[in-house]
Design a protein around this motif. Structure first.
Motif, PDB file in Angstrom:
ATOM      1  N   ILE A  36     -34.408  17.957 -19.526  1.00 56.38           N
ATOM      2  CA  ILE A  36     -35.215  18.633 -18.824  1.00 56.38           C
ATOM      3  C   ILE A  36     -36.194  19.215 -19.677  1.00 56.38           C
ATOM      4  O   ILE A  36     -36.289  20.159 -20.353  1.00 56.38           O
ATOM      5  N   LEU A  37     -37.564  18.626 -19.086  1.00 55.51           N
ATOM      6  CA  LEU A  37     -38.747  18.667 -19.857  1.00 55.51           C
ATOM      7  C   LEU A  37     -39.750  19.670 -19.014  1.00 55.51           C
ATOM      8  O   LEU A  37     -40.048  19.408 -17.795  1.00 55.51           O
ATOM      9  N   GLY A  38     -40.280  20.543 -19.806  1.00 51.33           N
ATOM     10  CA  GLY A  38     -41.679  21.123 -19.226  1.00 51.33           C
ATOM     11  C   GLY A  38     -42.073  22.457 -20.136  1.00 51.33           C
ATOM     12  O   GLY A  38     -41.210  22.998 -20.973  1.00 51.33           O
ATOM     13  N   PRO A  39     -43.169  22.852 -19.790  1.00 48.66           N
ATOM     14  CA  PRO A  39     -43.384  24.002 -20.692  1.00 48.66           C
ATOM     15  C   PRO A  39     -42.808  25.240 -20.499  1.00 48.66           C
ATOM     16  O   PRO A  39     -42.008  25.220 -19.598  1.00 48.66           O
ATOM     17  N   ASN A  40     -42.916  26.263 -21.160  1.00 50.33           N
ATOM     18  CA  ASN A  40     -42.177  27.755 -21.040  1.00 50.33           C
ATOM     19  C   ASN A  40     -42.845  28.102 -19.586  1.00 50.33           C
ATOM     20  O   ASN A  40     -44.046  27.939 -19.440  1.00 50.33           O
ATOM     21  N   GLY A  41     -41.661  28.504 -18.837  1.00 58.11           N
ATOM     22  CA  GLY A  41     -42.064  29.261 -17.392  1.00 58.11           C
ATOM     23  C   GLY A  41     -41.803  28.261 -16.443  1.00 58.11           C
ATOM     24  O   GLY A  41     -42.184  28.290 -15.333  1.00 58.11           O
ATOM     25  N   SER A  42     -41.468  26.832 -16.787  1.00 56.41           N
ATOM     26  CA  SER A  42     -41.269  25.869 -15.739  1.00 56.41           C
ATOM     27  C   SER A  42     -39.944  25.754 -14.979  1.00 56.41           C
ATOM     28  O   SER A  42     -40.027  24.979 -14.025  1.00 56.41           O
ATOM     29  N   GLY A  43     -38.996  26.742 -15.460  1.00 56.41           N
ATOM     30  CA  GLY A  43     -37.948  26.662 -14.565  1.00 56.41           C
ATOM     31  C   GLY A  43     -36.850  25.818 -15.184  1.00 56.41           C
ATOM     32  O   GLY A  43     -35.763  25.855 -14.928  1.00 56.41           O
ATOM     33  N   LYS A  44     -36.757  25.608 -16.433  1.00 53.65           N
ATOM     34  CA  LYS A  44     -35.853  24.798 -17.196  1.00 53.65           C
ATOM     35  C   LYS A  44     -34.442  25.891 -17.340  1.00 53.65           C
ATOM     36  O   LYS A  44     -33.352  25.357 -16.929  1.00 53.65           O
ATOM     37  N   SER A  45     -34.822  26.701 -18.150  1.00 53.05           N
ATOM     38  CA  SER A  45     -33.702  28.156 -18.504  1.00 53.05           C
ATOM     39  C   SER A  45     -32.910  28.323 -17.180  1.00 53.05           C
ATOM     40  O   SER A  45     -31.678  28.448 -17.037  1.00 53.05           O
ATOM     41  N   THR A  46     -33.823  28.413 -16.149  1.00 44.48           N
ATOM     42  CA  THR A  46     -33.415  29.278 -14.982  1.00 44.48           C
ATOM     43  C   THR A  46     -32.381  28.127 -14.286  1.00 44.48           C
ATOM     44  O   THR A  46     -31.309  28.590 -13.879  1.00 44.48           O
ATOM     45  N   THR A  47     -32.753  26.973 -14.261  1.00 44.38           N
ATOM     46  CA  THR A  47     -31.825  25.962 -13.746  1.00 44.38           C
ATOM     47  C   THR A  47     -30.588  26.018 -14.309  1.00 44.38           C
ATOM     48  O   THR A  47     -29.464  25.800 -13.842  1.00 44.38           O
ATOM     49  N   LEU A  48     -30.661  25.944 -15.800  1.00 43.34           N
ATOM     50  CA  LEU A  48     -29.453  25.846 -16.437  1.00 43.34           C
ATOM     51  C   LEU A  48     -28.480  27.169 -15.977  1.00 43.34           C
ATOM     52  O   LEU A  48     -27.191  26.908 -16.238  1.00 43.34           O
ATOM     53  N   GLY A  49     -29.199  28.408 -16.272  1.00 44.35           N
ATOM     54  CA  GLY A  49     -28.328  29.607 -15.849  1.00 44.35           C
ATOM     55  C   GLY A  49     -27.899  29.619 -14.664  1.00 44.35           C
ATOM     56  O   GLY A  49     -26.385  29.973 -14.599  1.00 44.35           O
ATOM     57  N   ILE A  50     -28.205  28.971 -13.503  1.00 51.62           N
ATOM     58  CA  ILE A  50     -27.759  28.995 -12.308  1.00 51.62           C
ATOM     59  C   ILE A  50     -26.660  28.073 -12.135  1.00 51.62           C
ATOM     60  O   ILE A  50     -25.326  28.631 -11.927  1.00 51.62           O
ATOM     61  N   VAL A  51     -26.475  26.859 -12.858  1.00 53.24           N
ATOM     62  CA  VAL A  51     -25.224  25.966 -12.920  1.00 53.24           C
ATOM     63  C   VAL A  51     -24.360  26.391 -13.756  1.00 53.24           C
ATOM     64  O   VAL A  51     -23.014  26.093 -13.504  1.00 53.24           O
ATOM     65  N   LEU A  52     -24.541  27.336 -14.720  1.00 54.90           N
ATOM     66  CA  LEU A  52     -23.671  27.933 -15.524  1.00 54.90           C
ATOM     67  C   LEU A  52     -23.000  29.364 -15.144  1.00 54.90           C
ATOM     68  O   LEU A  52     -22.402  29.894 -15.921  1.00 54.90           O
ATOM     69  N   ASN A  53     -23.461  29.617 -13.726  1.00 56.00           N
ATOM     70  CA  ASN A  53     -22.964  30.762 -13.168  1.00 56.00           C
ATOM     71  C   ASN A  53     -23.590  32.014 -13.676  1.00 56.00           C
ATOM     72  O   ASN A  53     -22.780  32.961 -13.650  1.00 56.00           O
ATOM     73  N   VAL A  54     -24.465  31.895 -14.639  1.00 56.26           N
ATOM     74  CA  VAL A  54     -25.068  33.277 -15.067  1.00 56.26           C
ATOM     75  C   VAL A  54     -26.382  33.895 -14.595  1.00 56.26           C
ATOM     76  O   VAL A  54     -26.815  35.023 -14.669  1.00 56.26           O
ATOM     77  N   VAL A  55     -26.876  32.861 -13.475  1.00 59.91           N
ATOM     78  CA  VAL A  55     -28.052  33.464 -12.721  1.00 59.91           C
ATOM     79  C   VAL A  55     -27.740  32.935 -11.263  1.00 59.91           C
ATOM     80  O   VAL A  55     -27.246  31.994 -11.151  1.00 59.91           O
TER      81      VAL A  55
END
Length: 301
Positions: A36-55
């Protein structure tokens, strides 16, 4: 059709007025390395957090292993590092991994095997506080591998590492993938994705700009530079005889992007048959970085 390890459909996440993840869909299949490629603030970590059930997601859905298991059960088959490695500084690497095994109910026999993969066997009895940043990251990878996960999720795995540390971590990721483990990693480094990943999802401001194979993204980036005594005639001929994506004249040279794969020899032969002899013909290839910039610029408006 094979069942996806992870399927994401129309995922959204809002923080007040900020639309951090905007209608993201992605299917991850066994045996591939997804970036998942993108600059900081592009939603990468948020997407991972959602599928890992922490967001918590705002809307949309995702399912692990075809939706046959509850998320908390499915996550037992997932290895993940989404934050900085967090181990006890005065305990050795081996002792820290034994603690992880105890908490997760994993046999201690896995420890030496995973330490060997991340090349830390000779430092397993060293205290964690003596480790370099790269070694700490490699120990975190070993920890995430203890349960023999079907998929390994890494958030910015080489962030902050020196060049040697980056090379070591990338080599380890490639080795893990070669053993059949599916990998999903988030990165803002184009170089990382180009060297490690088979597939890429490009995000900007939470939206998908590209989703597909890395080599297909770059295969669409071939273009030609041409020049003759009659550039206008060349432009007309190419437009009327080929499927041209874009064509322009820059500093006396024609730059043309085709929607089909074309060899320089084929193009040259066609023009000679039309009575045009080129004094300049070069086939160029855009790097993934140029492709990424082109994507983000196209979506700037």
């Amino acid at each position: 059709m094979k069942t996806a390890i992870l399927s994401i459909k129309n995922l959204h996440k809002r923080y007040g007025k900020v639309h951090a993840v905007n209608n993201v869909s992605l299917d991850i299949h066994k045996g591939n390395v997804y970036g998942i490629l993108g600059p900081n603030g592009s939603g990468k970590s948020t997407t991972l957090g959602i599928v890992l059930n922490v967001v918590n997601k705002t809307s949309g859905e995702y399912s692990w292993f075809g939706g046959t298991q509850e998320t908390h059960q499915a996550l037992k088959k997932v290895g993940a590092i989404i934050e900085r490695p967090n181990f006890y500084p005065y305990m050795t690497a081996k002792e820290n991994l034994e603690l992880v095994c105890k908490i997760k109910g994993i046999n201690y026999s896995k420890i030496d095997e995973k330490l060997e993969i991340v090349e830390l066997t000779d430092r397993k009895d060293s205290k964690f506080k003596t480790y370099s940043l790269g070694m700490k990251q490699r120990l975190a990878i070993a920890s995430a591998l203890l349960n023999d996960p079907e998929i390994l999720i890494l958030d910015e795995p080489t962030n902050g590492l020196d060049p040697q540390g980056i090379i070591q971590v990338r080599d380890i990721i490639r080795f893990i993938a070669s053993q059949g483990t599916t990998i999903l990693l988030a990165s803002h480094l184009l170089d990382e994705v180009e060297k490690v990943c088979s597939h890429v999802l490009v995000l900007r401001f939470g939206e998908i700009l590209y989703n597909g194979k890395v080599d297909e993204m770059t295969s669409k980036s071939n273009y030609f530079e041409l020049q003759s005594d009659n550039n206008n005639l060349i432009i007309d001929l190419l437009k009327n005889n080929f499927t041209v994506d874009t064509i322009s004249e820059v500093d006396g040279k024609i730059e043309v992007y085709f929607n089909q794969e074309l060899e320089a020899s084929t193009l040259n032969r066609f023009l000679v048959e039309k009575g045009i002899y080129l004094n300049h013909l070069v086939k160029r290839k855009l790097s993934l970085e140029n492709q990424f910039l082109a994507l983000t610029n196209q979506n700037n408006s």
